[in-house]
Design a protein around this motif. Structure first.
Motif, mmCIF file in Angstrom:
data_model
loop_
_atom_site.group_PDB
_atom_site.id
_atom_site.type_symbol
_atom_site.label_atom_id
_atom_site.label_comp_id
_atom_site.label_asym_id
_atom_site.label_seq_id
_atom_site.Cartn_x
_atom_site.Cartn_y
_atom_site.Cartn_z
ATOM 1 N N GLY A 74 0.872 -1.200 0.044
ATOM 2 C CA GLY A 74 -0.067 0.194 -0.163
ATOM 3 C C GLY A 74 0.835 1.344 0.027
ATOM 4 N N ALA A 75 0.237 2.432 0.198
ATOM 5 C CA ALA A 75 0.943 3.779 0.366
ATOM 6 C C ALA A 75 1.585 4.056 -1.008
ATOM 7 N N VAL A 76 1.218 4.032 -2.020
ATOM 8 C CA VAL A 76 1.819 3.898 -3.371
ATOM 9 C C VAL A 76 2.792 5.039 -3.272
ATOM 10 N N GLY A 77 2.643 6.289 -2.558
ATOM 11 C CA GLY A 77 3.582 7.235 -2.617
ATOM 12 C C GLY A 77 4.807 6.840 -1.756
ATOM 13 N N GLU A 78 4.755 6.021 -0.957
ATOM 14 C CA GLU A 78 6.055 5.485 -0.262
ATOM 15 C C GLU A 78 6.815 4.627 -1.039
ATOM 16 N N LEU A 79 6.515 4.044 -1.992
ATOM 17 C CA LEU A 79 7.159 3.113 -2.794
ATOM 18 C C LEU A 79 7.999 3.780 -4.046
ATOM 19 N N ILE A 80 8.996 3.006 -4.340
ATOM 20 C CA ILE A 80 10.059 3.503 -5.399
ATOM 21 C C ILE A 80 9.827 2.911 -6.702
ATOM 22 N N ALA A 81 9.615 3.733 -7.796
ATOM 23 C CA ALA A 81 9.428 3.091 -9.119
ATOM 24 C C ALA A 81 10.927 2.957 -9.809
ATOM 25 N N GLY A 82 11.788 3.474 -9.409
ATOM 26 C CA GLY A 82 13.027 3.675 -10.211
ATOM 27 C C GLY A 82 14.018 4.382 -9.504
ATOM 28 N N TYR A 83 15.504 4.469 -9.810
ATOM 29 C CA TYR A 83 16.604 5.182 -9.110
ATOM 30 C C TYR A 83 17.520 5.393 -10.227
ATOM 31 N N THR A 84 18.328 6.293 -9.706
ATOM 32 C CA THR A 84 19.451 6.860 -10.475
ATOM 33 C C THR A 84 20.756 7.087 -9.263
ATOM 34 N N LEU A 85 21.803 6.411 -9.454
ATOM 35 C CA LEU A 85 22.787 6.591 -8.620
ATOM 36 C C LEU A 85 23.951 7.337 -9.180
ATOM 37 N N ILE A 86 24.344 8.403 -8.369
ATOM 38 C CA ILE A 86 25.543 9.225 -9.015
ATOM 39 C C ILE A 86 26.653 9.177 -8.106
ATOM 40 N N GLN A 87 27.728 9.636 -8.563
ATOM 41 C CA GLN A 87 28.623 9.886 -7.577
ATOM 42 C C GLN A 87 29.372 11.316 -8.029
ATOM 43 N N VAL A 88 29.280 12.290 -7.313
ATOM 44 C CA VAL A 88 29.767 13.810 -7.317
ATOM 45 C C VAL A 88 30.519 14.190 -6.223
ATOM 46 N N ARG A 89 30.965 15.392 -6.377
ATOM 47 C CA ARG A 89 32.197 15.862 -5.311
ATOM 48 C C ARG A 89 31.507 16.679 -4.230
ATOM 49 N N SER A 90 30.085 17.146 -4.274
ATOM 50 C CA SER A 90 29.339 17.630 -3.122
ATOM 51 C C SER A 90 27.793 17.749 -3.157
ATOM 52 N N ARG A 91 27.269 17.674 -2.134
ATOM 53 C CA ARG A 91 25.905 17.908 -2.020
ATOM 54 C C ARG A 91 25.276 18.762 -3.021
ATOM 55 N N GLU A 92 25.756 19.923 -3.081
ATOM 56 C CA GLU A 92 25.291 20.967 -4.115
ATOM 57 C C GLU A 92 25.433 20.428 -5.476
ATOM 58 N N GLU A 93 26.435 19.716 -5.889
ATOM 59 C CA GLU A 93 26.339 19.228 -7.250
ATOM 60 C C GLU A 93 25.371 18.189 -7.576
ATOM 61 N N ALA A 94 25.142 17.256 -6.503
ATOM 62 C CA ALA A 94 23.949 16.455 -6.405
ATOM 63 C C ALA A 94 22.853 17.148 -6.577
ATOM 64 N N MET A 95 22.528 18.175 -5.968
ATOM 65 C CA MET A 95 21.159 19.082 -5.956
ATOM 66 C C MET A 95 21.152 19.652 -7.325
ATOM 67 N N GLU A 96 22.221 19.870 -8.096
ATOM 68 C CA GLU A 96 22.091 20.607 -9.306
ATOM 69 C C GLU A 96 21.643 19.290 -10.163
ATOM 70 N N TRP A 97 22.251 18.213 -10.173
ATOM 71 C CA TRP A 97 21.822 17.244 -11.223
ATOM 72 C C TRP A 97 20.272 16.751 -10.879
ATOM 73 N N ALA A 98 19.991 16.666 -9.393
ATOM 74 C CA ALA A 98 18.478 16.323 -9.124
ATOM 75 C C ALA A 98 17.646 17.413 -9.765
ATOM 76 N N ARG A 99 18.065 18.853 -9.796
ATOM 77 C CA ARG A 99 16.982 19.887 -10.575
ATOM 78 C C ARG A 99 16.759 19.389 -11.967
ATOM 79 N N ARG A 100 17.898 18.782 -12.442
ATOM 80 C CA ARG A 100 17.775 18.604 -14.028
ATOM 81 C C ARG A 100 17.001 17.387 -14.443
#
Length: 141
Positions: free
Chosen positions: A74-100
């Motif tokens: 149940g609780a569809v919004g709590e389930l995961i439909a897919g993922y992308t795993l990245i390796q970056v230099r900083s939290r800010e870089e990860a956030m920039e990729w996530a925004r895209r």
């Protein structure tokens, strides 16, 4: 630093029986272009969609026992439909990729992604178990 971008499931993604049912060609092209950009930047580690929870199971731990529970969950919004795993230099870089990240179910559909940083072995105090994990990781490469 590794980060996992998780696409939250929707009723539609949980109901689909194949990756192509309801697949929007523009959305697929946008996802491919995004992941190509990640790969070209050298930050993509892995990415994939997940089958609906009806095809999965959970293992529950309680009172020293394990119980296997078959999906759907149940609780569809709590389930995961897919993922992308990245390796970056900083939290800010990860956030920039996530925004895209393309809107996961199309620009006009509701959707949500969640981004979480993975623990690294360096985050744990040195001990024998951590050293064994380092050896396993080195052997895997």
């Amino acid at each position: 630093m590794r980060f996992m971008i998780m696409v939250r499931a929707t009723a539609q993604s949980e109901a689909e029986t194949s990756p192509d049912s309801g697949a929007d060609e523009k959305l697929m092209a946008d996802m491919v272009a995004y992941h190509e950009a990640l790969a070209k930047a050298g930050v993509l580690l892995d990415a994939s969609g997940l089958t609906p929870s009806s095809k999965g199971w959970r293992v529950r731990y309680s009172g020293g026992k394990r119980t296997v529970v078959s999906g759907p969950f149940g609780a569809v919004g709590e389930l995961i439909a897919g993922y992308t795993l990245i390796q970056v230099r900083s939290r800010e870089e990860a956030m920039e990729w996530a925004r895209r990240f393309p809107a996961p179910f199309g620009e006009t559909a509701d959707g949500e992604i969640e981004v979480r940083q993975l623990y690294e072995l360096e985050d744990f105090a040195p001990n024998a178990a951590v050293e064994r994990l380092r050896e396993l990781e080195a052997a895997r490469r």
